[in-house]
Scaffold this motif. Structure first.
Motif, short mmCIF file in Angstrom:
data_model
loop_
_atom_site.label_atom_id
_atom_site.label_comp_id
_atom_site.label_asym_id
_atom_site.label_seq_id
_atom_site.Cartn_x
_atom_site.Cartn_y
_atom_site.Cartn_z
N VAL A 145 -5.19 13.53 2.26
CA VAL A 145 -4.07 12.60 2.46
C VAL A 145 -2.98 13.31 3.25
CG1 VAL A 145 -2.25 11.29 1.31
CG2 VAL A 145 -4.57 11.27 0.39
N TYR A 188 -9.03 8.18 -2.11
CA TYR A 188 -8.12 9.26 -1.73
C TYR A 188 -7.40 9.88 -2.94
CZ TYR A 188 -8.76 8.37 3.23
OH TYR A 188 -9.30 8.25 4.50
N ILE A 241 -3.99 6.58 6.98
CA ILE A 241 -4.53 7.88 6.58
C ILE A 241 -5.89 8.11 7.22
CG2 ILE A 241 -5.38 9.25 4.64
CD1 ILE A 241 -3.27 7.83 2.90
#
Length: 318
Positions: free
Chosen positions: A170, A163, A26
């Motif tokens: 994301v 996140y 990510i």
């Protein structure tokens, strides 16, 4: 009890094992996004050691929208990069300076843009998303952002935790990684001229406040002094530049003279060139601004040419 602990470990170990590579995936791809006003692009150039410049421009959004590196390069005949950081005072500008020095050569010259907000520290971590791909186990980012309302202790040290609650980031990271989303560069050498015309920001502010008073942050002042001392000891030439403000915006600041006098005192203390453009003729026309404190593209190009000429006349360039 032993069975419970064993079961707990068997549950969490696979999660932890998968968390780090997913975090890497990510983060690696989120860095490629042109969102958060191009801050990812600047951080990438820093961490990838791509800034091969003799002169750097430091400051807030008033740096990255007000000063064109390309115009300075053409006039001064040296390489220039704009490290202006959106929405933050010198506290986080110094963080960017530290990270820059870890991965890039020391600059010969720094233009440090200053304004009434440079030594006033905000409470919330504006554009906190810009730190997401870089902050895991990064001591400097932790040390300089933990005093803001934003991240928790676990966000800095445990993969993926930061996140949670950031589903859009994301999604961006995964979309870029899968090739379904591509972005074009937002800034050029850290700069982006704004083509917007005059907004109603000042009028809206005046409808809420009669006048605005700056509250100087003592820790930021101490850091500001430390930075200037470090540059002097390392033979980095610094010029303090108070960028243009529209005259109507200047009248809205109650203690502006206190701020400008403080910058003058530091210029005298460290024998620096201090260029104050708050009384320049450019400040009288809304045609050069998109709000009271930021120049539009036409204004920034005009101002950068003036700045280049003044730096040359002041013999700032060796």
């Amino acid at each position: 009890m032993k069975k419970f602990i064993r079961a707990l470990l068997l549950f969490f170990i696979p999660i932890l094992v998968l968390a780090y590579p997913l975090d890497l995936f990510i983060s690696h791809n989120l860095k490629k996004s042109n969102k958060v006003y191009g801050e990812y692009e600047v951080w990438n150039d820093i961490y990838n050691s791509k800034i091969k410049s003799d002169m750097l421009i430091y400051g807030s959004s008033r740096a990255w929208v007000d000063i064109s590196p390309e115009i300075l390069e053409d006039s001064l005949k040296i390489r220039v990069y704009n490290l202006g950081m959106d929405g933050h005072n010198f506290w986080l500008q110094y963080l960017r300076h530290l990270e820059y020095l870890k991965f890039n050569n020391r600059p010969k010259h720094i233009i440090l843009t200053v304004d009434f907000n440079s030594l006033q520290k905000r409470g919330n971590l504006y554009l906190y998303e810009q730190f997401l791909p870089y902050m895991l186990w990064n001591k400097n980012i932790k040390d300089f952002t933990k005093s803001y309302e934003g991240f928790t202790y676990f966000d800095y040290d445990i993969p993926l935790i930061r996140y949670f609650g950031n589903s859009s980031k994301v999604k961006d990271g995964i979309s870029i990684g899968l090739g379904s989303y591509k972005s074009k560069p937002f800034r050029i050498k850290g700069y982006r001229g704004n083509t917007n015309s005059w907004s109603k920001d000042l009028e809206n502010a005046k409808s809420k406040l009669k006048i605005y008073k700056i509250h100087i942050d003592t820790a930021s002042v101490t850091l500001f002094d430390r930075f200037l001392k470090e540059c002097k000891n390392n033979n980095i030439k610094v010029s303090l530049v108070y960028t243009p403000e529209h005259i109507d915006g200047q009248k809205f600041i109650e203690n502006k003279s206190l701020i400008t006098n403080l910058y003058k005192s530091y210029a005298e203390k460290y024998d620096l060139i201090y260029l104050d453009y708050s009384e320049d003729s450019i400040c009288l026309s809304k045609n050069y601004f998109y709000n009271a404190t930021h120049l539009n593209k036409i204004g920034s190009e005009l101002f950068t040419k003036k700045l280049a000429n003044d730096l040359l006349s002041q013999q700032f360039i060796d």
